[in-house]
Design a protein around this motif. Structure first.
Motif, PDB file in Angstrom:
ATOM      1  N   MET A   1       0.819  -1.203   0.000  1.00 30.91           N
ATOM      2  CA  MET A   1       0.000   0.000   0.000  1.00 30.91           C
ATOM      3  C   MET A   1       0.857   1.259   0.000  1.00 30.91           C
ATOM      4  O   MET A   1       0.528   2.250  -0.657  1.00 30.91           O
ATOM      5  N   GLN A   2       1.978   1.256   0.702  1.00 32.05           N
ATOM      6  CA  GLN A   2       2.855   2.429   0.732  1.00 32.05           C
ATOM      7  C   GLN A   2       3.425   2.735  -0.647  1.00 32.05           C
ATOM      8  O   GLN A   2       3.679   3.895  -0.983  1.00 32.05           O
TER       9      GLN A   2
ATOM     10  N   GLY B   1       1.850   2.424  -3.374  1.00 28.61           N
ATOM     11  CA  GLY B   1       0.784   2.820  -4.296  1.00 28.61           C
ATOM     12  C   GLY B   1      -0.073   1.690  -4.810  1.00 28.61           C
ATOM     13  O   GLY B   1      -0.790   1.862  -5.801  1.00 28.61           O
TER      14      GLY B   1
ATOM     15  N   ASN C   1      -3.123  -1.121  -5.188  1.00 26.70           N
ATOM     16  CA  ASN C   1      -4.583  -1.004  -5.154  1.00 26.70           C
ATOM     17  C   ASN C   1      -5.145  -1.904  -4.060  1.00 26.70           C
ATOM     18  O   ASN C   1      -4.758  -3.069  -3.935  1.00 26.70           O
ATOM     19  N   ILE C   2      -6.083  -1.380  -3.276  1.00 24.50           N
ATOM     20  CA  ILE C   2      -6.619  -2.118  -2.137  1.00 24.50           C
ATOM     21  C   ILE C   2      -7.387  -3.360  -2.578  1.00 24.50           C
ATOM     22  O   ILE C   2      -7.367  -4.392  -1.897  1.00 24.50           O
TER      23      ILE C   2
ATOM     24  N   ALA D   1      -5.338   0.259   4.489  1.00 27.01           N
ATOM     25  CA  ALA D   1      -5.642   1.368   3.580  1.00 27.01           C
ATOM     26  C   ALA D   1      -4.964   2.664   4.008  1.00 27.01           C
ATOM     27  O   ALA D   1      -4.584   3.484   3.169  1.00 27.01           O
TER      28      ALA D   1
ATOM     29  N   SER E   1      -1.676   3.957   2.392  1.00 24.13           N
ATOM     30  CA  SER E   1      -1.604   4.456   1.019  1.00 24.13           C
ATOM     31  C   SER E   1      -1.237   5.938   1.022  1.00 24.13           C
ATOM     32  O   SER E   1      -1.736   6.704   1.852  1.00 24.13           O
TER      33      SER E   1
ATOM     34  N   HIS F   1      -4.274   8.173   0.927  1.00 25.73           N
ATOM     35  CA  HIS F   1      -5.380   7.894   1.843  1.00 25.73           C
ATOM     36  C   HIS F   1      -5.716   9.129   2.687  1.00 25.73           C
ATOM     37  O   HIS F   1      -4.878   9.677   3.389  1.00 25.73           O
TER      38      HIS F   1
END
Length: 352
Positions: free
Chosen positions: A283-284, A286, A288-289, A308, A311, A314
Motif C-alpha cells: 500500500m505504501q 501505491g 490497489n486495495i 488502507a 496508502s 489515503h
C-alpha cells in the motif's frame, strides 16, 4: 362410534383419544360435534401436561463434543477450537448447557481480564461458545435458543498492525541465515514476496511453483489462490526442492531468529509480521486495495482495509481542507490571521 345421534335430534360426542382421557359432550348440530371430536384428538397427540418432552440435561462439555462431531471436524481449526471450548467449559464449572446464563460467562470474563488475558482472546472464546449453540440449534440438536445471544463482546482499543521497515528486512534475513534450517529463510522470503501466511508458504510443493507463480492450496479460507513471484525467487525455490525436497516445519526457528535479531514487535504479532509487512509496503508503494484483497485471500474487504491508511493518497483531503490550510502556524503575522478571519466572517455580524 364417537359421535351418535340422540332421540331428541341432538348429537352426542363420546371420545377417548388416550386411555384414561375421555371426553363427552352433546351438541345441536353434527358439525359442532365433529369439530369438538377433532379438537380433543389433536390436543391429546402431544400435550405438554401429560407427555412432556424430556429436558435436555447435557452439560456444556457434552455440547462442545457434539458440535465437533456434527460440524467442528470439518473446519480448519476445529480441534484447536474444541480444546479451547472444553477449557472454557471447565472454568465455568461445566454446568447444564440449557441453564447456562450470561452472568456466569461475564463473571468468568471479568476474572480472565483481571488475570491479564487479552480482550481479543476473550472475545474469540465467547464467539466460539456462541457458535456451538447457534450451530446445534440450526441442526435441530437442541430445541432452545442460544442463552448467550444477548451477550455483547468487549470493546477494546484496537492496536496498530506492526510491520518491518525497509532497513529491518535485511536485518531479519541475516538472522535467518544464521539458523541451521535449510527452509526458514526461503519460507520467510515467500511470505514477504506474496503476503502468504507462514503455514501456506511452508506447505508449498514443487508442482505448485511454476511459470513465475506460486499456488497456495492449504489456505484458511479453503480457496486456492495464485500469486506471481520473481524469476529469481522461482529459481531458488526450484533449486531447494531439487536438493532438499519440501520445506520442513520451521516456524520455531523463525521465531527464535526474530527474537535474536533485536526487532521488537507487539505481543502476538510475530507469526504474522511478514504478511503484515508485505501488505503494508504494497500500500505504501501505491498498490490497489482491491488487488491486495485478492493477493491476501481475504473474503471481505473489511479485513484488507486495515492497511488502507498506509496508502500515500489515503485521506489526503484532511491536509487540503483542514482549518489551518494556508496558515504558516510557526510564525503567522497577526494581520494575515485577521484578514482570513474577516474573509470568513458571516455577513451582518461584527467582530468583538
Amino acid at each position: 362410534m364417537a359421535i351418535t345421534a340422540t332421540d331428541d335430534g341432538r348429537w352426542k360426542v363420546d371420545v377417548e383419544p388416550v386411555k384414561g382421557r375421555r371426553f363427552r359432550k352433546t351438541f345441536k348440530t353434527k358439525a359442532e360435534a365433529q369439530r369438538f371430536e377433532a379438537t380433543c384428538r389433536a390436543n391429546c397427540i402431544q400435550p405438554k401436561d401429560w407427555n412432556p418432552k424430556p429436558k435436555d440435561k447435557r452439560k456444556v462439555s457434552e455440547l462442545v463434543n457434539r458440535w465437533y462431531d456434527l460440524h467442528g471436524h470439518a473446519i480448519t481449526s476445529g480441534k484447536r477450537r474444541r480444546n479451547v471450548l472444553l477449557l472454557v467449559a471447565d472454568r465455568l464449572g461445566d454446568p447444564v448447557a440449557s441453564k447456562l446464563s450470561g452472568a456466569a460467562v461475564v463473571e468468568l470474563r471479568r476474572n480472565e481480564l483481571e488475570s491479564g488475558s487479552a480482550p481479543k482472546s476473550i472475545n474469540n472464546r465467547l464467539s466460539y461458545l456462541k457458535a456451538v449453540f447457534n450451530e446445534l440449534y440450526r441442526l435441530g440438536d437442541i430445541d432452545y435458543v442460544n442463552p448467550l445471544s444477548r451477550l455483547k463482546p468487549l470493546k477494546f482499543q484496537e492496536q496498530p498492525l506492526s510491520y518491518l521497515l525497509a532497513d529491518q528486512i535485511p536485518q531479519l534475513l541475516k538472522a535467518l541465515d544464521a539458523r541451521k534450517s535449510k527452509s526458514v529463510r526461503l519460507v520467510a522470503e515467500v511470505c514477504l514476496a506474496t503476503g502468504a501466511r507462514w503455514s501456506e508458504a511452508e506447505g508449498l510443493s514443487p508442482d505448485l511453483v511454476r511459470d513465475q507463480t506460486v499456488t497456495f492450496v492449504n489456505t484458511k479460507s479453503k480457496r486456492v489462490r495464485t500469486v506471481p513471484i520473481s524469476a529469481s525467487l522461482e529459481e531458488r525455490l526450484a533449486a531447494h526442492f531439487a536438493k532438499y525436497g519440501r520445506f520442513t516445519a520451521c516456524i520455531h526457528a523463525f521465531r527464535l531468529s526474530l527474537k535474536r535479531s533485536g526487532i521488537q514487535l507487539p505481543r502476538g504479532q510475530a507469526s504474522h509480521v511478514l504478511r503484515h509487512t508485505f501488505a503494508s509496503h504494497f500500500m505504501q508503494n501505491g498498490g490497489n486495495i482491491l488487488v491486495l484483497q485478492k493477493i491476501l485471500g481475504h473474503s471481505s474487504l473489511t479485513m484488507t482495509m486495515r492497511y488502507a491508511h498506509l496508502s500515500p493518497s489515503h485521506l489526503q483531503d484532511a491536509v487540503r481542507f483542514n482549518p489551518l490550510d494556508g496558515f504558516d502556524t510557526s510564525s503567522t503575522p497577526a494581520k494575515k490571521q485577521k484578514k482570513k478571519t474577516l474573509k470568513n466572517q458571516p455577513v451582518g455580524e461584527s467582530l468583538p
